[in-house]
Design an enzyme around this catalytic site. Sequence first.
Site, PDB file in Angstrom:
ATOM      1  N   GLU B  81      32.987   4.065  43.271  1.00  0.00           N
ATOM      2  CA  GLU B  81      33.967   2.980  43.098  1.00  0.00           C
ATOM      3  C   GLU B  81      33.744   2.281  41.748  1.00  0.00           C
ATOM      4  O   GLU B  81      32.603   2.021  41.352  1.00  0.00           O
ATOM      5  CB  GLU B  81      33.742   1.984  44.251  1.00  0.00           C
ATOM      6  CG  GLU B  81      34.656   0.787  44.230  1.00  0.00           C
ATOM      7  CD  GLU B  81      34.398  -0.134  45.432  1.00  0.00           C
ATOM      8  OE1 GLU B  81      33.334   0.007  46.081  1.00  0.00           O
ATOM      9  OE2 GLU B  81      35.263  -0.987  45.715  1.00  0.00           O
ATOM     10  N   LYS B 154      42.603   0.660  46.395  1.00  0.00           N
ATOM     11  CA  LYS B 154      41.867   0.152  47.564  1.00  0.00           C
ATOM     12  C   LYS B 154      42.743  -0.808  48.376  1.00  0.00           C
ATOM     13  O   LYS B 154      43.352  -1.719  47.812  1.00  0.00           O
ATOM     14  CB  LYS B 154      40.615  -0.578  47.064  1.00  0.00           C
ATOM     15  CG  LYS B 154      39.578  -0.911  48.135  1.00  0.00           C
ATOM     16  CD  LYS B 154      38.324  -1.532  47.460  1.00  0.00           C
ATOM     17  CE  LYS B 154      37.198  -1.812  48.431  1.00  0.00           C
ATOM     18  NZ  LYS B 154      36.008  -2.383  47.742  1.00  0.00           N
ATOM     19  N   CYS B 206      35.704   2.986  49.286  1.00  0.00           N
ATOM     20  CA  CYS B 206      34.716   2.140  49.976  1.00  0.00           C
ATOM     21  C   CYS B 206      35.227   1.534  51.288  1.00  0.00           C
ATOM     22  O   CYS B 206      35.449   2.262  52.236  1.00  0.00           O
ATOM     23  CB  CYS B 206      34.217   1.059  49.006  1.00  0.00           C
ATOM     24  SG  CYS B 206      32.551   0.477  49.437  1.00  0.00           S
ATOM     25  N   SER B 243      28.048   0.523  47.667  1.00  0.00           N
ATOM     26  CA  SER B 243      27.547  -0.150  48.869  1.00  0.00           C
ATOM     27  C   SER B 243      26.051  -0.394  48.722  1.00  0.00           C
ATOM     28  O   SER B 243      25.266   0.543  48.717  1.00  0.00           O
ATOM     29  CB  SER B 243      27.864   0.759  50.062  1.00  0.00           C
ATOM     30  OG  SER B 243      27.287   0.292  51.234  1.00  0.00           O
ATOM     31  N   GLY B 369       1.748 -15.423  36.414  1.00  0.00           N
ATOM     32  CA  GLY B 369       0.493 -16.043  36.796  1.00  0.00           C
ATOM     33  C   GLY B 369      -0.130 -15.256  37.931  1.00  0.00           C
ATOM     34  O   GLY B 369       0.562 -14.887  38.876  1.00  0.00           O
ATOM     35  N   GLY B 373      -3.546 -14.948  44.989  1.00  0.00           N
ATOM     36  CA  GLY B 373      -2.852 -15.049  46.273  1.00  0.00           C
ATOM     37  C   GLY B 373      -1.897 -13.880  46.466  1.00  0.00           C
ATOM     38  O   GLY B 373      -1.681 -13.071  45.556  1.00  0.00           O
ATOM     39  N   ASP B 375       1.490 -13.639  47.014  1.00  0.00           N
ATOM     40  CA  ASP B 375       2.796 -13.568  46.346  1.00  0.00           C
ATOM     41  C   ASP B 375       2.681 -12.987  44.934  1.00  0.00           C
ATOM     42  O   ASP B 375       3.366 -12.030  44.575  1.00  0.00           O
ATOM     43  CB  ASP B 375       3.445 -14.955  46.278  1.00  0.00           C
ATOM     44  CG  ASP B 375       3.948 -15.435  47.641  1.00  0.00           C
ATOM     45  OD1 ASP B 375       3.924 -14.638  48.594  1.00  0.00           O
ATOM     46  OD2 ASP B 375       4.374 -16.599  47.738  1.00  0.00           O
ATOM     47  N   SER B 376       1.820 -13.589  44.127  1.00  0.00           N
ATOM     48  CA  SER B 376       1.720 -13.120  42.743  1.00  0.00           C
ATOM     49  C   SER B 376       1.136 -11.711  42.692  1.00  0.00           C
ATOM     50  O   SER B 376       1.479 -10.917  41.814  1.00  0.00           O
ATOM     51  CB  SER B 376       0.885 -14.085  41.900  1.00  0.00           C
ATOM     52  OG  SER B 376      -0.427 -14.190  42.399  1.00  0.00           O
ATOM     53  N   ASN B 460       2.309 -30.574  41.750  1.00  0.00           N
ATOM     54  CA  ASN B 460       3.401 -30.051  40.934  1.00  0.00           C
ATOM     55  C   ASN B 460       3.032 -29.949  39.457  1.00  0.00           C
ATOM     56  O   ASN B 460       3.485 -29.048  38.756  1.00  0.00           O
ATOM     57  CB  ASN B 460       4.649 -30.921  41.109  1.00  0.00           C
ATOM     58  CG  ASN B 460       5.285 -30.719  42.478  1.00  0.00           C
ATOM     59  OD1 ASN B 460       5.121 -29.666  43.095  1.00  0.00           O
ATOM     60  ND2 ASN B 460       6.001 -31.718  42.951  1.00  0.00           N
ATOM     61  N   THR B 485       7.390 -16.243  41.415  1.00  0.00           N
ATOM     62  CA  THR B 485       6.707 -15.489  42.468  1.00  0.00           C
ATOM     63  C   THR B 485       6.978 -15.995  43.888  1.00  0.00           C
ATOM     64  O   THR B 485       6.346 -15.543  44.833  1.00  0.00           O
ATOM     65  CB  THR B 485       5.182 -15.516  42.214  1.00  0.00           C
ATOM     66  OG1 THR B 485       4.783 -16.886  42.090  1.00  0.00           O
ATOM     67  CG2 THR B 485       4.822 -14.777  40.942  1.00  0.00           C
ATOM     68  N   GLU B 490       8.697 -19.327  52.046  1.00  0.00           N
ATOM     69  CA  GLU B 490       8.387 -20.597  51.406  1.00  0.00           C
ATOM     70  C   GLU B 490       9.626 -21.215  50.762  1.00  0.00           C
ATOM     71  O   GLU B 490       9.776 -22.437  50.748  1.00  0.00           O
ATOM     72  CB  GLU B 490       7.226 -20.382  50.421  1.00  0.00           C
ATOM     73  CG  GLU B 490       5.986 -19.954  51.212  1.00  0.00           C
ATOM     74  CD  GLU B 490       4.732 -19.688  50.387  1.00  0.00           C
ATOM     75  OE1 GLU B 490       3.652 -19.585  50.998  1.00  0.00           O
ATOM     76  OE2 GLU B 490       4.835 -19.576  49.146  1.00  0.00           O
TER      77      GLU B 490
END
Lengths: 667, 667
Positions: B81, B154, B206, B243, B369, B373, B375-376, B460, B485, B490
């Site tokens: 498509e 379409k 589609c 898709s 960074g 942990g 996530d990173s 922060n 990250t 979260e």
Amino acid sequence: MDNTLANLYELSEIVDKRFSHGEDIPQNIIETIRSTVSGKGFIGLAQINPIAGNIEYNAKKIAKYIKYACKINLDLIVFPELALMGYPIEDTIDRHPVIVDENVKWLKGLAKITTNTTALVGFIEPREKNAEGKKYFNSVAILKSGKIQGIVRKSLLPNYSEFNDYRYIEPSPAVGVQPAETLGVFGKDKIKNCSKIFENYGISICEDCWNNKEFFDKHLYEKDPIEELAQENPQIFINCSASPTRAKKEQLKHNMLSFIARKYNTPIVYVNQVGAIDNSSFDGSSRVFGADGELIARAKSFEEQLLIVNPQQKIGKIYPLTKGLDKSLNEQKIFTLEYESDLERTYKTIIQGISDYFKKCGFKRAVLGLSGGLDSTVCAVLLADAIGEKNVYGISMPSKITSKESRSDAEELAHNLGINFTEASIRPMIDTTDECLNKLFAEVEQKWDGRYKTSFTPDNIQARSRAMFLWGISNEFSSCIPIATSDKSELYMGYATINGDMSGGFAPIADVPKTKLFAFARWLNKNRPKKNAIPEAIILKKPGAELAIDPKTGKPLIAEDALMPYEFLDEIIWRIENKNDGYQSLINTEFVYEKHNPITREQKIEWLDKFFRRMSTALYKWSILPPSVIVESRSINKYDYRQPITSSKINYKGVNDDYIKTTLTSD
Amino acid sequence: MDNTLANLYELSEIVDKRFSHGEDIPQNIIETIRSTVSGKGFIGLAQINPIAGNIEYNAKKIAKYIKYACKINLDLIVFPELALMGYPIEDTIDRHPVIVDENVKWLKGLAKITTNTTALVGFIEPREKNAEGKKYFNSVAILKSGKIQGIVRKSLLPNYSEFNDYRYIEPSPAVGVQPAETLGVFGKDKIKNCSKIFENYGISICEDCWNNKEFFDKHLYEKDPIEELAQENPQIFINCSASPTRAKKEQLKHNMLSFIARKYNTPIVYVNQVGAIDNSSFDGSSRVFGADGELIARAKSFEEQLLIVNPQQKIGKIYPLTKGLDKSLNEQKIFTLEYESDLERTYKTIIQGISDYFKKCGFKRAVLGLSGGLDSTVCAVLLADAIGEKNVYGISMPSKITSKESRSDAEELAHNLGINFTEASIRPMIDTTDECLNKLFAEVEQKWDGRYKTSFTPDNIQARSRAMFLWGISNEFSSCIPIATSDKSELYMGYATINGDMSGGFAPIADVPKTKLFAFARWLNKNRPKKNAIPEAIILKKPGAELAIDPKTGKPLIAEDALMPYEFLDEIIWRIENKNDGYQSLINTEFVYEKHNPITREQKIEWLDKFFRRMSTALYKWSILPPSVIVESRSINKYDYRQPITSSKINYKGVNDDYIKTTLTSD
């Protein structure tokens, strides 16, 4: 206007004021108004400001108006589109269907408090689970005598600009009223062969009246619901609407409604939502046209109001329209630097945008950097007016590049506005950050090539250090958000620092181009109760971020030198947004700027190339722009305009057929 | 499979490889393949990876495949498509119509290079200026013998999740082929009474094949284009598609296509786009079903490929499907922590998302960074695999709270991955910032009340200082962006710092819930060529941002203590997104977590209340989230899910009828 009627509008203004302060309406006022309007064909246009998804809040507000309408015995009270839910509600109803259930429950509760007065209340109507099509209708319920008397459903679903109706709403297969028992079970196979009108009212919802085949040259839809309603000769057309100020120029709306009234020889009552929901600011300005197409009544702009009218007796009051809403139809066809006529609208649109965002989110205070430049200055004025000067804290955050004048201008502005002000140098932070980063860069360079000889890093560190201060205050003090001060021209050029000046909880002027900001500053100085709050020096100085020194001049870099003249830049933006002009037609037609600043074709090409290059790489920044107020007829607001970030390699210039032939036939 | 055919697929893989490296195909290979397929009903499924709006790039790619298809004399070559434009292109075509003109010009150029082989090429078709409805059709052109032979448009336009077709596309009033002369002038009034099929091919686009009335219980549209095509007994159905992997589970697609083939006793050829465009990652996996509904052929997932098949002779090759794409239909109905079966798909979806974002935007390198942990860590692994380990720089940025283990875990990870690594303490920055801010706060406090006794400000500041380092590197070194990250769990809780860990040029795991990340880490350790790159300690430790000390324990705060158990949290998210569960049903049904961790009703209510409260105030953060990859069946990606930020006062619990009655009848 005779005395009784003059009295009606005077007393109604008292009622509006008492409503807005949550006070009761004195019995004698109710009696006096009742004696004028009771049972004589009077209609109330209740332009209310709902909170998206807060059904209880909206229902209580609606109930207050319904009870009052019943007390004075109006024939009819009309609320805006989706009054119970707030418009737009977007995908929320799909992910959190509880609010749809709630809006039906509260609707039924509202029905029970109606008496002789008919109330038209917009709501989201759920459909049967396996019904063909989308899950909901955008509906208006007709409430009277303690019951739902019928349902009207929206047929035409806008899906352009900030509108997304078709995402979750099924277009109604039937125009006009269907019986109450179809609530929640209506579909193509359930259309009742009944009158489309209710008690002589031909009722429609917003876009339904925007497809007149004679009035418009271009039609988005096949159907014209008003034409269908007209077949049954209603005595009055009613349109429940939620139309933000920018979507269509007021003059178009005026002419169209007037045309419909005249064409069908039938008065039309148009009730518009007021207030802002996120990026969209709705102006209210509900109104009524007589059967001859003449304007009979118009509610205030940007204020909640219950305006009482009598379309057939031609009784109404025309409140002054906010200047700028009435722009003429052809005014938008040519770029102009004459912004004057649009500045009152710009002002009220943004003020409402800020104040509703704060109120509806539960914020009270704002902190912003005051650089002594135009952007932060205009933001400070708007914030002072929108949330109150004591709730605004302006921080001057000089670095070593910051001039003495910038600091004193910022302080003078704060003083004039009466906002809180302090100065906090970012020099210690800059020094520490520079030191840390230089060490880090040296480290990184051991493994990576491609370190820039001259970079924007030091500029950005300054902008980010300032944002660090502002977010710090917002974290430390309750109900406070920092303000992103970027303007539209600079956002187009990506001339804004990520996590710096383009970062904040709200971006008041993200849809105001720079040349308009100059005019706006002068307008603010002239039109606010406190005159000349903005020091003249701020308006006169050439914009520049004061983040870097221009090696050519030894002075802080002027933005226009880094970019191009704002007048030229803003015309490109305007022509792309309003006329879909492309690179070639921009090259080949004269700019307003060129009329008094002859430039070479090479210069023009250089600026245009720079524009398209920079715009392409600004797409990412647009995607992370904080909530803002849509002001102009087109914007880069992500809920209004979407372009894939990965489309940055678009060739805006196009190629010729020979090039295509050669390219495709070569091996 | 006989030798000739085995040879066909072996040689085709060489061709694919040479194409991907931009190399010529040796003449002897062309000859061999040609001798097998020439003029015998063979079809090429060309699943390509376009760049949105980069018409020249896409056209050249298409031309390369068409020329090859002509050389080997395929009967037909099919592209996805909108192959010339890339899908999705969104509002770009409306604001920059030049790319629509270009796609028509290049289409005509492509037509000229066709010979006996028919090519189906998707493009955006502009409509006549004042035509009723939207400005464009989503079309496929049939190219053959140097000319456009016909156009297919379409009819069914998806407008849910990441799809927005109806914003700018008019649904086609006609199914199947219309004559070439209708190009650019087609409309309801221009439908030619001609055969809907072209050379026995029943062609659709589609969504057109996603509305079978027998297969689906719920129908979004009235029309079924496939049913209409079937009336003319095509020998083969062709569907050009785009898709993304997540939109529908593969098993649903498989069953539906198989059902259609069987029902109409007609083979179906389905060609899907591959590659990522911004947040949407398309998996390719094009395939063919025989007239009996049996799978004959399937292309690779997440790779460009030209797969040659012969649906009528049942010749094809079934490449293995990426594990996870084939999830069973009922698997999504119950929340489970068994992620194993979906991790290969998750991996490839994100890898493609990252690598295409970088390639298509012109970025080469990433800096992130490394906290030690989860996530990173997972982000670092994905980046190393997507853009190459030498292009990734991991920076450990300890503060005084950072444990020795976190630092050594980060270093060990970097070492195992072979990415660049360095350590840069943020302590000097923190100290300076704290000092500056404490002074500033004292100043602000003189005018403002509401200073928090305990605030997140120090947390922060740490997160923002780190982001300052990362953005600094990205500003200083060419073609480099920093990585956000944050994970999905979260982000739902707003447990991410604005301008801190949630800031970056790209957010690889923003749609991966935490419990899945644990499983993902183990999967990566097991399935990557280099085993166990992720130190076991990283997987075992309890997630926490190491930004603050828990006063109760004297140790760094554990995220689950601040929020709630991730297992519980992720089940809420899953049930809201996949089952539209509301507060009441969440309260009243048992969680997986509860099966092995009995909790009181009060505890459950406390967690649920916290969830809904935090989610409501996270809406702003969702709105400024960087580009990411949509992975799960629902997400908070702003182009997939939209909720007004000002709807934060929604009452997710609902109220009962008595409450409504009392509220509305009281004065």
